[in-house]
Scaffold this active site. Structure first.
Site, mmCIF file in Angstrom:
data_model
loop_
_atom_site.group_PDB
_atom_site.id
_atom_site.type_symbol
_atom_site.label_atom_id
_atom_site.label_comp_id
_atom_site.label_asym_id
_atom_site.label_seq_id
_atom_site.Cartn_x
_atom_site.Cartn_y
_atom_site.Cartn_z
ATOM 1 C CG HIS A 170 2.343 -3.855 9.229
ATOM 2 N ND1 HIS A 170 2.940 -3.119 10.223
ATOM 3 C CD2 HIS A 170 2.731 -3.274 8.051
ATOM 4 C CE1 HIS A 170 3.650 -2.134 9.687
ATOM 5 N NE2 HIS A 170 3.548 -2.208 8.365
ATOM 6 C CG ASP A 206 9.011 -1.989 6.788
ATOM 7 O OD1 ASP A 206 8.931 -2.514 5.658
ATOM 8 O OD2 ASP A 206 8.268 -1.059 7.170
ATOM 9 C CG HIS A 208 5.669 1.503 7.888
ATOM 10 N ND1 HIS A 208 6.040 1.176 6.604
ATOM 11 C CD2 HIS A 208 5.081 2.732 7.823
ATOM 12 C CE1 HIS A 208 5.692 2.164 5.780
ATOM 13 N NE2 HIS A 208 5.107 3.118 6.491
ATOM 14 C CG ASP A 294 9.322 0.724 4.158
ATOM 15 O OD1 ASP A 294 10.244 0.333 4.911
ATOM 16 O OD2 ASP A 294 8.131 0.407 4.329
HETATM 17 C C1 SP5 Z 1 4.936 -3.614 4.765
HETATM 18 C C2 SP5 Z 1 4.713 -2.147 4.822
HETATM 19 O O1 SP5 Z 1 5.643 -1.374 4.599
HETATM 20 N N1 SP5 Z 1 3.467 -1.748 5.052
HETATM 21 C C3 SP5 Z 1 3.227 -0.351 5.123
HETATM 22 C C4 SP5 Z 1 1.796 -0.090 5.298
HETATM 23 C C5 SP5 Z 1 1.604 1.335 5.677
HETATM 24 N N2 SP5 Z 1 0.708 1.988 4.824
HETATM 25 C C6 SP5 Z 1 0.192 3.146 5.443
HETATM 26 C C7 SP5 Z 1 -0.380 4.067 4.459
HETATM 27 C C8 SP5 Z 1 -0.904 5.279 5.132
HETATM 28 C C9 SP5 Z 1 -1.658 6.136 4.195
HETATM 29 N N3 SP5 Z 1 -0.864 6.593 3.108
HETATM 30 C C10 SP5 Z 1 -1.585 7.503 2.291
HETATM 31 C C11 SP5 Z 1 -1.149 7.421 0.871
HETATM 32 C C12 SP5 Z 1 -2.250 6.910 0.033
HETATM 33 N N4 SP5 Z 1 -1.793 5.872 -0.832
HETATM 34 ZN ZN ZN Z 2 7.010 -0.447 5.781
#
Ligand code: SP5
Ligand code: ZN
Length: 359
Positions: A170, A206, A208, A294
């Site tokens: 990211h 990934d 995301h 993921d």
């Molecule tokens: C590297 C990677 O997979 N980064 C992912 C980051 C995304 N995180 C977003 C989380 C969005 C909010 N989730 C709510 C759950 C509270 N822990």
């Molecule tokens: Zn991710």
């Protein structure tokens, strides 16, 4: 037959985020040391040799990141502690509160805030990516691991896997977030391009969107960036980016490709999308795979539903390109499953490479 080398540093364990601040609330951190330790255990049990990450020059980081970001990250926790913020207001980790939003700045160049508590907002784009005492040495070791994997491949290994933690995909040239601090995959891709010439392909599986590499190489035909991920248009991180229309800018027109998928997407459509990215990478000289796992069905951080079988099939499609391949670990938060998922993807890449070698 020796397995694909696993490049490793124990220093990943120095990064232990205490929480993710989400909507102002402390939620449990998910990007934890147990992730990498579980991956190493699974790969070692399967016979993959472990290679220590070798220290690498700062110049390799500066090839994709602004010096200002690197200097901030390296000194942020010491500055925070020196400013007394651990005691008052009682926050031991570096967390932003005020952001250099483009709508705030308009035409003005952001000057670096004098106040330590405001400086973070010049570099962070979310509140979920804390910097603790060990974050910088861990992130730096991750970049070393990715670069060491690139060196192994440049020395003739068909593929090498860097078990990087924290992840990196990211992070843009100038900003960090999404549990990431240094863009290890982009750093490796730049290294391969410098050694081999372009184009190099960086494909991100990934769950995301790989917004970091997209941004870093957006106007650069020398690194083709592709990402398959859960559709940000369905409400998923990184929300503002990752749409199908983002195709690069001159002179890198057409050198970025996004394949957003609906929540719930399983093996068939996900593997087909990875295959599509592999074909799109075409005649690149080398491949970097940003391997988040993921997208797995049981992962708590994404709504995709890929199985171990899907990761193996995706690996085969990528390996069948027959390119020198650096694999860099990104996300994946189901600690009980993560080792098997990464192993399946790496075995798939090996099988695909064997196939194309006629081996
Ligand atoms: C590297 C990677 O997979 N980064 C992912 C980051 C995304 N995180 C977003 C989380 C969005 C909010 N989730 C709510 C759950 C509270 N822990
Ligand atoms: Zn991710």
């Amino acid at each position: 037959m020796p397995g694909m080398p696993l490049v490793w540093s124990d220093d990943h364990r120095l990064h232990v985020p205490s929480a993710e601040i989400w909507l102002g609330v402390r939620t449990p951190a998910v990007e934890l040391p147990a992730r990498a330790d579980a991956i190493r255990a699974a790969l070692e049990a399967a016979g993959h040799p472990v290679v220590a990450a070798r220290p690498q020059p700062d110049a390799a980081l500066a090839a994709v990141h602004d010096r200002a970001l690197l200097e901030f990250l390296a000194g942020a926790h010491a500055d925070w502690t020196a400013a007394g913020l651990h005691d008052d207001p009682g926050q031991p980790e570096v967390i932003p509160y005020f952001f250099a939003h483009p709508g705030l700045l308009g035409p003005h160049e952001p000057a670096l805030p004098v106040a330590t508590w405001a400086r973070t907002g010049a570099f962070a784009f979310d509140t979920m990516t804390p910097i603790g005492a060990g974050t910088w040495p861990a992130a730096r070791a991750g970049a070393d691991a990715a670069l060491t994997a690139a060196e192994l491949v440049l020395a003739g290994a068909p593929a090498a896997y860097a078990c990087t933690r924290p992840p990196g995909h990211h992070v843009t040239r100038s900003a960090y977030g999404g549990c990431c601090y240094l863009n290890n995959a982009a750093i490796a891709a730049e290294r391969l391009r410098a050694a081999l010439g372009g184009p190099v392909a960086l494909l991100d599986v990934d769950a995301h969107h790989g917004n970091g590499a997209q941004a870093i190489f957006y106007a650069d035909a020398g690194v083709r960036t592709g990402s398959v991920h859960v559709d940000p248009g369905a409400g998923w991180f990184p929300h503002f980016l990752g749409f199908a229309g983002e195709n690069g800018a001159a002179p890198g027109d057409g050198a970025n490709r996004n394949l957003p998928l609906a929540p719930g997407t399983g093996d068939d459509a996900w593997v087909a999308a990875v295959q599509e990215l592999a074909w799109w990478a075409g005649d690149a000289r080398a491949l970097v795979v940003a391997l988040g796992v993921d997208a797995a069905a049981g992962d708590p951080e994404s709504p995709l539903a890929v199985t171990e079988h899907g990761f193996r099939a995706a690996g085969r499609a990528l390996g069948a390109l027959g390119m020198p391949t650096v694999v860099v670990q990104e996300g994946g938060y189901d600690v009980a499953a993560i080792g098997g998922l990464v192993l399946a993807a790496l075995e798939g890449i090996h099988e695909g490479q064997q196939e194309v070698d006629g081996g």
